[in-house]
Design a protein around this motif. Structure first.
Motif, PDB file in Angstrom:
ATOM      1  N   ASP A   1      15.668  11.533 -57.445  1.00  0.00           N
ATOM      2  CA  ASP A   1      16.888  11.364 -58.225  1.00  0.00           C
ATOM      3  C   ASP A   1      17.897  12.412 -57.781  1.00  0.00           C
ATOM      4  OD1 ASP A   1      17.874   9.744 -60.727  1.00  0.00           O
ATOM      5  OD2 ASP A   1      18.622  11.784 -60.980  1.00  0.00           O
ATOM      6  N   THR A   2      19.175  12.048 -57.888  1.00  0.00           N
ATOM      7  CA  THR A   2      20.229  12.950 -57.413  1.00  0.00           C
ATOM      8  C   THR A   2      20.476  14.120 -58.348  1.00  0.00           C
ATOM      9  OG1 THR A   2      21.884  11.562 -58.500  1.00  0.00           O
ATOM     10  CG2 THR A   2      21.415  11.086 -56.195  1.00  0.00           C
ATOM     11  N   ILE A   3      20.088  14.013 -59.627  1.00  0.00           N
ATOM     12  CA  ILE A   3      20.364  15.084 -60.593  1.00  0.00           C
ATOM     13  C   ILE A   3      19.562  16.326 -60.224  1.00  0.00           C
ATOM     14  CG2 ILE A   3      20.206  15.795 -63.013  1.00  0.00           C
ATOM     15  CD1 ILE A   3      20.480  12.854 -63.786  1.00  0.00           C
ATOM     16  N   SER A   4      20.225  17.458 -60.207  1.00  0.00           N
ATOM     17  CA  SER A   4      19.551  18.735 -59.959  1.00  0.00           C
ATOM     18  C   SER A   4      19.998  19.733 -61.017  1.00  0.00           C
ATOM     19  CB  SER A   4      19.878  19.271 -58.561  1.00  0.00           C
ATOM     20  OG  SER A   4      19.214  20.485 -58.318  1.00  0.00           O
TER      21      SER A   4
ATOM     22  N   ARG B   1       9.898  26.517 -53.482  1.00  0.00           N
ATOM     23  CA  ARG B   1      10.573  25.219 -53.370  1.00  0.00           C
ATOM     24  C   ARG B   1      10.712  24.770 -51.921  1.00  0.00           C
ATOM     25  NH1 ARG B   1      15.955  25.723 -56.640  1.00  0.00           N
ATOM     26  NH2 ARG B   1      16.139  23.538 -56.002  1.00  0.00           N
ATOM     27  N   ASP B   2      10.960  25.687 -51.001  1.00  0.00           N
ATOM     28  CA  ASP B   2      11.092  25.270 -49.600  1.00  0.00           C
ATOM     29  C   ASP B   2       9.766  24.744 -49.064  1.00  0.00           C
ATOM     30  OD1 ASP B   2       9.835  27.760 -49.600  1.00  0.00           O
ATOM     31  OD2 ASP B   2      10.942  28.522 -47.868  1.00  0.00           O
ATOM     32  N   ARG B   3       8.654  25.266 -49.580  1.00  0.00           N
ATOM     33  CA  ARG B   3       7.345  24.767 -49.159  1.00  0.00           C
ATOM     34  C   ARG B   3       7.115  23.355 -49.699  1.00  0.00           C
ATOM     35  NH1 ARG B   3       2.327  28.670 -50.164  1.00  0.00           N
ATOM     36  NH2 ARG B   3       3.870  30.058 -49.198  1.00  0.00           N
ATOM     37  N   ILE B   4       7.573  23.100 -50.895  1.00  0.00           N
ATOM     38  CA  ILE B   4       7.468  21.750 -51.453  1.00  0.00           C
ATOM     39  C   ILE B   4       8.276  20.775 -50.600  1.00  0.00           C
ATOM     40  CG2 ILE B   4       8.056  20.287 -53.421  1.00  0.00           C
ATOM     41  CD1 ILE B   4       7.537  22.718 -55.233  1.00  0.00           C
ATOM     42  N   GLU B   5       9.505  21.160 -50.241  1.00  0.00           N
ATOM     43  CA  GLU B   5      10.353  20.293 -49.425  1.00  0.00           C
ATOM     44  C   GLU B   5       9.699  19.991 -48.082  1.00  0.00           C
ATOM     45  OE1 GLU B   5      13.364  18.847 -50.074  1.00  0.00           O
ATOM     46  OE2 GLU B   5      13.262  19.547 -52.137  1.00  0.00           O
ATOM     47  N   ARG B   6       9.142  21.016 -47.427  1.00  0.00           N
ATOM     48  CA  ARG B   6       8.514  20.804 -46.120  1.00  0.00           C
ATOM     49  C   ARG B   6       7.305  19.891 -46.240  1.00  0.00           C
ATOM     50  NH1 ARG B   6       9.237  26.347 -45.601  1.00  0.00           N
ATOM     51  NH2 ARG B   6       6.984  26.732 -45.829  1.00  0.00           N
ATOM     52  N   ALA B   7       6.587  19.978 -47.361  1.00  0.00           N
ATOM     53  CA  ALA B   7       5.417  19.131 -47.541  1.00  0.00           C
ATOM     54  C   ALA B   7       5.801  17.660 -47.687  1.00  0.00           C
ATOM     55  CB  ALA B   7       4.626  19.595 -48.773  1.00  0.00           C
ATOM     56  N   TYR B   8       6.892  17.392 -48.385  1.00  0.00           N
ATOM     57  CA  TYR B   8       7.350  16.001 -48.499  1.00  0.00           C
ATOM     58  C   TYR B   8       7.913  15.492 -47.175  1.00  0.00           C
ATOM     59  CZ  TYR B   8       7.224  16.015 -53.683  1.00  0.00           C
ATOM     60  OH  TYR B   8       6.849  16.050 -54.997  1.00  0.00           O
TER      61      TYR B   8
ATOM     62  N   ALA C   1      19.103   4.479 -29.351  1.00  0.00           N
ATOM     63  CA  ALA C   1      19.595   5.215 -28.191  1.00  0.00           C
ATOM     64  C   ALA C   1      19.757   6.704 -28.449  1.00  0.00           C
ATOM     65  CB  ALA C   1      20.933   4.630 -27.746  1.00  0.00           C
ATOM     66  N   GLU C   2      20.174   7.071 -29.665  1.00  0.00           N
ATOM     67  CA  GLU C   2      20.554   8.455 -29.924  1.00  0.00           C
ATOM     68  C   GLU C   2      19.556   9.225 -30.795  1.00  0.00           C
ATOM     69  OE1 GLU C   2      24.723   8.810 -31.095  1.00  0.00           O
ATOM     70  OE2 GLU C   2      25.080   6.795 -30.320  1.00  0.00           O
ATOM     71  N   GLY C   3      18.579   8.534 -31.366  1.00  0.00           N
ATOM     72  CA  GLY C   3      17.592   9.216 -32.185  1.00  0.00           C
ATOM     73  C   GLY C   3      17.932   9.156 -33.663  1.00  0.00           C
ATOM     74  N   PRO C   4      17.163   9.866 -34.510  1.00  0.00           N
ATOM     75  CA  PRO C   4      17.358   9.829 -35.964  1.00  0.00           C
ATOM     76  C   PRO C   4      18.769  10.253 -36.344  1.00  0.00           C
ATOM     77  CG  PRO C   4      15.317  10.953 -35.392  1.00  0.00           C
ATOM     78  CD  PRO C   4      16.047  10.741 -34.124  1.00  0.00           C
ATOM     79  N   MET C   5      19.376   9.543 -37.306  1.00  0.00           N
ATOM     80  CA  MET C   5      20.757   9.799 -37.689  1.00  0.00           C
ATOM     81  C   MET C   5      20.943   9.585 -39.179  1.00  0.00           C
ATOM     82  SD  MET C   5      22.719   7.790 -34.576  1.00  0.00           S
ATOM     83  CE  MET C   5      24.242   8.727 -34.699  1.00  0.00           C
ATOM     84  N   THR C   6      21.880  10.335 -39.781  1.00  0.00           N
ATOM     85  CA  THR C   6      22.302  10.103 -41.157  1.00  0.00           C
ATOM     86  C   THR C   6      23.404   9.043 -41.156  1.00  0.00           C
ATOM     87  OG1 THR C   6      24.047  11.760 -41.111  1.00  0.00           O
ATOM     88  CG2 THR C   6      21.828  12.519 -41.722  1.00  0.00           C
ATOM     89  N   ALA C   7      23.740   8.536 -42.349  1.00  0.00           N
ATOM     90  CA  ALA C   7      24.835   7.577 -42.446  1.00  0.00           C
ATOM     91  C   ALA C   7      26.151   8.218 -42.005  1.00  0.00           C
ATOM     92  CB  ALA C   7      24.948   7.053 -43.866  1.00  0.00           C
ATOM     93  N   THR C   8      26.312   9.499 -42.294  1.00  0.00           N
ATOM     94  CA  THR C   8      27.527  10.207 -41.867  1.00  0.00           C
ATOM     95  C   THR C   8      27.621  10.225 -40.354  1.00  0.00           C
ATOM     96  OG1 THR C   8      27.485  11.590 -43.854  1.00  0.00           O
ATOM     97  CG2 THR C   8      28.763  12.408 -41.980  1.00  0.00           C
ATOM     98  N   GLN C   9      26.513  10.510 -39.684  1.00  0.00           N
ATOM     99  CA  GLN C   9      26.504  10.542 -38.218  1.00  0.00           C
ATOM    100  C   GLN C   9      26.727   9.154 -37.624  1.00  0.00           C
ATOM    101  OE1 GLN C   9      22.627  12.353 -37.980  1.00  0.00           O
ATOM    102  NE2 GLN C   9      23.471  14.366 -37.440  1.00  0.00           N
TER     103      GLN C   9
ATOM    104  N   ARG D   1      14.929  14.287 -44.941  1.00  0.00           N
ATOM    105  CA  ARG D   1      16.319  14.396 -45.388  1.00  0.00           C
ATOM    106  C   ARG D   1      16.904  15.692 -44.850  1.00  0.00           C
ATOM    107  NH1 ARG D   1      18.363  11.683 -50.501  1.00  0.00           N
ATOM    108  NH2 ARG D   1      17.029   9.860 -50.772  1.00  0.00           N
ATOM    109  N   THR D   2      18.213  15.712 -44.775  1.00  0.00           N
ATOM    110  CA  THR D   2      18.913  16.937 -44.440  1.00  0.00           C
ATOM    111  C   THR D   2      20.120  17.045 -45.359  1.00  0.00           C
ATOM    112  OG1 THR D   2      20.094  18.153 -42.703  1.00  0.00           O
ATOM    113  CG2 THR D   2      20.190  15.763 -42.582  1.00  0.00           C
ATOM    114  N   GLY D   3      20.190  18.143 -46.122  1.00  0.00           N
ATOM    115  CA  GLY D   3      21.265  18.283 -47.088  1.00  0.00           C
ATOM    116  C   GLY D   3      21.304  17.154 -48.085  1.00  0.00           C
TER     117      GLY D   3
END
Length: 449
Positions: A91-94, A113-120, A178-186, A220-222
């Motif tokens: 969910d987006t709520i933080s 928290r960073d360890r939790i993120e890396r695990a997911y 062709a370019e690899g993994p990308m976000t919608a922004t990219q 995910r990134t950001g």
């Protein structure tokens, strides 16, 4: 004006994330934070005699299955926790943290928290992916084949709630290839120029390709999804497995039962939102029972408002319940999106606790607050709090206690949560009922409460 108290708080976590006292209090060892092997499905049972369970039995089985009772439930860290519950809602709520972090914290204690993120979202070795389950969820990668029924459903439907452009879909696939993994922004931008829900053609295409399984999100990134080709990320043995819809349903019914310990047919349906795949009426009952038997589940009954209710249980959960002695319960705050309380009717039935999400309710109509986190203590839901962070202060905008004795566990849960998110003070704004305010403030000042 509500009364306010500002209370000095214990120091934050050590650089390693868990002190010796933290480990002792949470029944964790350092090895508990490492990944564990895959969950082995139970052996099919041959007996057809239904075991009669009490509500206390069902509640303890659920808490054990969800990872809230005993040290063994917390072994294996976040990867094992994800496999145990079968899916963690996003969910987006933080508020204190994002919900997927809170779900891990509630079970494992103050893991950084960073360890939790890396695990997911492990950048080197993806072990999870995002897809539609109960809602948008992080799911164990080994479950990929069994969401084929939903990917087929999307493909047959032909669209989301937006119109999908085949041309843009082809362009997105070509660029990612062709370019690899990308976000919608990219890829060109996620927004269409209107309100927040007005997606660009590129974003609509990327999400559609994710729906039908051509693209996948494993990191995910950001907080932005990173899209990649499924063939490049999903292990070949999983990618090339294409079970029939009935096999998918049976697998997910088994996952739900093992995550809940014991579940009614309605519980099994709701956990992974299987309604769209199941027939209606008596045919649904028959289909669910067939799926439960195929998953190796055991028939049981639990008390209902008008007599016994048919249900299904994980045989391993039944065996654990028979051999359980005194076990240590977690005292913790729960995300309102936690799988323990996904189903409000089930929550009311098992815990006698009315839970609802009020974040999208107009402010003047909220009863308990914005992001209301139930308090779990002693295997019961005994209160709730609406927290927010202001700098290094955790503010309890409203703390509601269902009984006076909930003050001490509420204080303990607030202290642990504050430390975990880097706050060194706790501030109470409002306590309900008001006569419990003094006891809660006193408990916060008493370190051992």
């Amino acid at each position: 004006m509500p009364s306010t108290s500002r209370i000095a708080h214990p120091p934050a976590l050590s650089p390693a994330g868990l002190s010796a006292s933290d480990l002792a209090a949470s029944d964790l060892s350092a090895s508990d934070l490492s990944p564990a092997g895959p969950v082995v499905p139970p052996t099919p049972v041959s007996s057809t005699a239904a075991v009669a369970l009490s509500l206390d039995d069902a509640r303890r089985m659920t808490l054990r299955a969800q990872g809230f009772i005993g040290a063994p439930a917390r072994k294996g860290g976040v990867p094992a926790m994800l496999r145990r519950v079968g899916g963690v809602q996003l969910d987006t709520i933080s508020v204190l943290a994002r919900s997927h972090e809170l779900v891990a914290y509630a079970r494992l204690g103050p893991v950084p928290r960073d360890r939790i993120e890396r695990a997911y979202w492990n950048p080197a070795h993806p072990s999870a992916f995002e897809y539609w389950s109960h809602a948008a969820c992080v799911l164990p990668i080994e479950a990929w084949p069994y969401y084929a029924f939903r990917r087929r459903w999307f493909r047959a439907r032909g669209m989301r709630w937006h119109k999908v452009s085949p041309r843009v879909c082809a362009e997105v696939l070509a660029r990612v290839a062709a370019e690899g993994p990308m976000t919608a922004t990219q890829l060109g931008g996620a927004k269409g120029g209107g309100p927040w829900w007005d997606w660009s053609e590129v974003k609509v295409a990327a999400e559609w390709l994710l729906d039908i399984g051509d693209l996948v999100c494993v990191r995910r990134t950001g907080w932005r999804r990173v899209y990649d080709l499924a063939e490049r990320v999903v292990p070949a043995d999983l990618l090339n497995t294409d079970p029939a819809d009935e096999e998918c349903v049976s697998y997910l019914v088994g996952v739900a039962a093992r995550a809940l310990g014991v579940a009614t047919r309605g519980d099994l349906t709701d956990y992974h939102r299987l309604q769209q795949r199941l027939p209606a009426g008596q045919a649904r009952t028959a289909a669910l029972d067939d799926a439960a038997r195929a998953a190796g589940l055991a028939p049981v009954t639990i008390p209902g408002p008008r007599g016994s209710v048919a249900a299904w249980a994980d045989p391993a959960a039944l065996a654990a319940a028979d051999g359980a002695g005194r076990e240590r319960h977690r005292v913790t705050l729960l995300s309102p999106f936690d799988s323990l309380i996904w189903d409000r009717k089930r929550t009311a039935r098992l815990f006698g606790f009315e839970h609802s999400l009020e974040a999208y309710v107009p402010k003047d109509k909220r009863v308990h607050g914005y992001f209301v986190m139930p308090l779990l203590a002693g295997g019961r839901l005994v209160g709730r709090v609406d927290p927010v962070r202001r700098g290094t202060t955790l503010v309890a905008r409203q703390a509601s206690l269902d009984r006076p004795s909930a003050a001490e566990p509420m204080a303990r849960a607030l202290r642990e949560a504050a430390t975990w998110v880097g706050c060194d003070h706790i501030e109470l704004e409002r306590v309900e009922p008001a006569e419990s305010a003094a006891r809660l403030r006193g408990a916060l000042l008493t370190r051992g409460a």
